[in-house]
Design an enzyme around this catalytic site. Structure first.
Site, PDB file in Angstrom:
ATOM      1  N   VAL A   1      38.700 -10.958 -50.778  1.00  0.00           N
ATOM      2  CA  VAL A   1      37.930  -9.825 -50.637  1.00  0.00           C
ATOM      3  C   VAL A   1      37.541  -9.121 -49.239  1.00  0.00           C
ATOM      4  O   VAL A   1      37.257  -8.228 -49.025  1.00  0.00           O
ATOM      5  CB  VAL A   1      37.065  -9.298 -51.741  1.00  0.00           C
ATOM      6  CG1 VAL A   1      37.475  -9.091 -53.190  1.00  0.00           C
ATOM      7  CG2 VAL A   1      35.527 -10.412 -51.623  1.00  0.00           C
TER       8      VAL A   1
ATOM      9  N   TYR B   1      45.380 -11.085 -57.691  1.00  0.00           N
ATOM     10  CA  TYR B   1      44.601 -10.394 -58.684  1.00  0.00           C
ATOM     11  C   TYR B   1      45.623  -9.922 -59.823  1.00  0.00           C
ATOM     12  O   TYR B   1      46.489 -10.444 -60.190  1.00  0.00           O
ATOM     13  CB  TYR B   1      43.665  -9.314 -58.100  1.00  0.00           C
ATOM     14  CG  TYR B   1      42.826 -10.081 -57.186  1.00  0.00           C
ATOM     15  CD1 TYR B   1      41.802 -10.872 -57.260  1.00  0.00           C
ATOM     16  CD2 TYR B   1      42.811  -9.539 -55.491  1.00  0.00           C
ATOM     17  CE1 TYR B   1      40.695 -11.252 -56.536  1.00  0.00           C
ATOM     18  CE2 TYR B   1      42.060 -10.044 -54.886  1.00  0.00           C
ATOM     19  CZ  TYR B   1      41.123 -10.834 -55.092  1.00  0.00           C
ATOM     20  OH  TYR B   1      40.151 -11.572 -54.159  1.00  0.00           O
TER      21      TYR B   1
ATOM     22  N   SER C   1      37.881 -15.417 -51.797  1.00  0.00           N
ATOM     23  CA  SER C   1      38.697 -16.019 -52.890  1.00  0.00           C
ATOM     24  C   SER C   1      39.943 -17.030 -52.495  1.00  0.00           C
ATOM     25  O   SER C   1      40.309 -17.849 -53.573  1.00  0.00           O
ATOM     26  CB  SER C   1      39.384 -14.976 -53.922  1.00  0.00           C
ATOM     27  OG  SER C   1      38.604 -14.656 -54.976  1.00  0.00           O
TER      28      SER C   1
ATOM     29  N   TYR D   1      29.967 -22.698 -54.762  1.00  0.00           N
ATOM     30  CA  TYR D   1      31.140 -21.685 -54.814  1.00  0.00           C
ATOM     31  C   TYR D   1      30.935 -20.507 -53.847  1.00  0.00           C
ATOM     32  O   TYR D   1      31.595 -19.987 -53.064  1.00  0.00           O
ATOM     33  CB  TYR D   1      31.222 -21.229 -56.287  1.00  0.00           C
ATOM     34  CG  TYR D   1      32.203 -20.131 -56.205  1.00  0.00           C
ATOM     35  CD1 TYR D   1      33.685 -19.970 -56.119  1.00  0.00           C
ATOM     36  CD2 TYR D   1      31.497 -18.562 -56.193  1.00  0.00           C
ATOM     37  CE1 TYR D   1      34.399 -18.888 -56.470  1.00  0.00           C
ATOM     38  CE2 TYR D   1      32.317 -17.551 -56.484  1.00  0.00           C
ATOM     39  CZ  TYR D   1      33.706 -17.635 -56.416  1.00  0.00           C
ATOM     40  OH  TYR D   1      34.619 -16.381 -56.232  1.00  0.00           O
TER      41      TYR D   1
ATOM     42  N   LYS E   1      39.484 -20.599 -53.426  1.00  0.00           N
ATOM     43  CA  LYS E   1      39.822 -21.028 -54.696  1.00  0.00           C
ATOM     44  C   LYS E   1      41.131 -21.874 -54.751  1.00  0.00           C
ATOM     45  O   LYS E   1      41.402 -23.124 -55.301  1.00  0.00           O
ATOM     46  CB  LYS E   1      40.163 -19.943 -55.799  1.00  0.00           C
ATOM     47  CG  LYS E   1      38.734 -19.194 -55.741  1.00  0.00           C
ATOM     48  CD  LYS E   1      39.134 -17.901 -56.592  1.00  0.00           C
ATOM     49  CE  LYS E   1      37.813 -17.020 -56.991  1.00  0.00           C
ATOM     50  NZ  LYS E   1      38.117 -15.755 -57.375  1.00  0.00           N
TER      51      LYS E   1
HETATM   52  N1  GLU Z   1      33.158 -14.593 -53.341  1.00  0.00           N
HETATM   53  C1  GLU Z   1      33.674 -13.554 -54.194  1.00  0.00           C
HETATM   54  C2  GLU Z   1      33.119 -13.290 -55.554  1.00  0.00           C
HETATM   55  O1  GLU Z   1      32.905 -14.160 -56.147  1.00  0.00           O
HETATM   56  C3  GLU Z   1      35.012 -13.620 -54.054  1.00  0.00           C
HETATM   57  C4  GLU Z   1      35.762 -12.597 -54.449  1.00  0.00           C
HETATM   58  C5  GLU Z   1      37.293 -12.575 -53.905  1.00  0.00           C
HETATM   59  O2  GLU Z   1      37.755 -12.807 -52.894  1.00  0.00           O
HETATM   60  O3  GLU Z   1      38.162 -12.159 -55.048  1.00  0.00           O
HETATM   61  O4  GLU Z   1      32.746 -12.207 -55.776  1.00  0.00           O
END
Ligand code: GLU
Length: 337
Positions: free
Chosen positions: A278, A260, A82, A208, A85
């Site tokens: 994560v 989060y 994530s 993604y 992002k």
């Molecule tokens: N690639 C993970 C997903 O889409 C990223 C989640 C994360 O790191 O929060 O579930």
């Protein structure tokens, strides 16, 4: 429409870090404190992530003058997940500008989990937040390039420029997540049905998934964070990656949404914009001063690295990084009021 069209001069974060040797010492101290914490569990909803060694723990501080301080497993690679992002968001803001991206993807917390479908439905198809999966998918869809291959090349190149080296894809994580990301596929198709993704939604999910599977180290995260701390110039390579305004916009989003459902608690305790992933990485940014990268795979229930939070909290305090902390201004000729 820009609701604050008259906002003009931009203030910048002030102050400086203590000297080199002291920062080195404090990074080691933060690592030692984090090591004492063995709480949390390694993510396993992406099968390949479950194999991580739970004891790994690396910390790195990258100063805006390019100096690096590392402790522990700061050179061990893991998937960025994530955290990507934040940097793809910055690249898209650079391309489309402040107002367009805010209108399209939003900047507010959804209050729901990072992969929530209901959050999209509750907001009539608006993703609300570029740091949850729906908003990140809508953001990746906006990356420049006429084809998915060109968009992926732009993401790969952009994230590599933030890191100052060519990042490599973790094929195993990419394959594992591609097999198990039905929920992200559903989200992308839902967004398409609301007109929020205007290109092939499954191609967007693939880009993604690749961006999440890029391998980084705690050191890379620190340098990427330091680029956002340094007005958009990578302090190690000297290359401008994004504008200073894009850094400001990205950091505001991270402050509100980077950890989060624990984003509020993080800001309250640590007082800095950050983003976790994560696989166990966290990037934190002290504007004008430094980037902090940590890696430790055991996560709290919201998905944030436990040791990474401990170490970053310590560094924020001892290095004086909390952007909300102030001291009384000494008046001329006298003591503070
Ligand atoms: N690639 C993970 C997903 O889409 C990223 C989640 C994360 O790191 O929060 O579930």
């Amino acid at each position: 429409m820009d609701p604050y069209p008259d906002a003009v001069a931009q203030a910048v974060s002030t102050g400086s870090l203590p000297g080199w040797a002291r920062v080195d010492e404090l990074v080691l101290e933060a690592h030692t404190r984090g090591l004492a914490d063995a709480d949390g569990t390694v993510a396993d909803y992406i099968p390949a992530l479950a194999a991580a060694d739970p004891e790994l723990f690396g910390v790195c501080v990258a100063e805006v003058d390019g100096g690096l301080h590392t402790a522990g497993d700061a050179e061990v690679e893991f998937s960025i997940q994530s955290i990507s992002k934040a940097f793809v968001y910055a690249l898209v803001c650079e391309r489309l500008g402040h107002v367009a991206v805010r209108e399209r993807v939003g900047v507010n917390n959804t209050g729901l989990s990072f992969n929530s479908v209901i959050a999209v439905e509750l907001n009539a198809g608006h993703p609300m937040n570029p740091m949850v999966n729906a908003g990140a998918l809508a953001t990746t869809a906006l990356v420049d390039g006429g084809t998915p291959a060109a968009q992926w090349a732009a993401v790969h190149d952009g994230l590599s420029r933030f890191a100052g080296r060519t990042l490599e894809l973790d094929d195993e994580v990419y394959a594992s997540e591609s097999r198990t990301n039905g929920r992200n596929r559903a989200l992308a198709q839902l967004l398409e049905s609301y007109g929020r993704i205007e290109v092939d939604p499954l191609a967007v999910v693939d880009i993604y998934t690749r961006q999440c599977s890029l391998r980084v180290t705690a050191r890379d995260l620190a340098v990427m964070g330091a680029t956002l701390a340094d007005g958009g110039v990578n302090p190690v390579t000297g290359e401008r990656v994004v504008s200073a305004q894009v850094c400001r916009d990205t950091l505001a989003v991270l402050a509100a949404t980077g950890l989060y459902e624990r984003s509020g608690e993080w800001l309250f305790e640590i007082g800095l914009p950050g983003k976790s992933g994560v696989a166990g990485g966290i990037v934190t940014v002290a504007p004008g001063k430094a980037g902090i990268g940590t890696y430790a795979p055991r996560l709290d229930r919201a998905g944030n690295s436990v040791r990474g939070q401990r170490a970053t909290a310590h560094l924020s305090r001892v290095l004086g990084l909390n952007v909300f902390a102030s001291a009384v201004h000494p008046r001329a000729g006298g003591t503070p009021r």
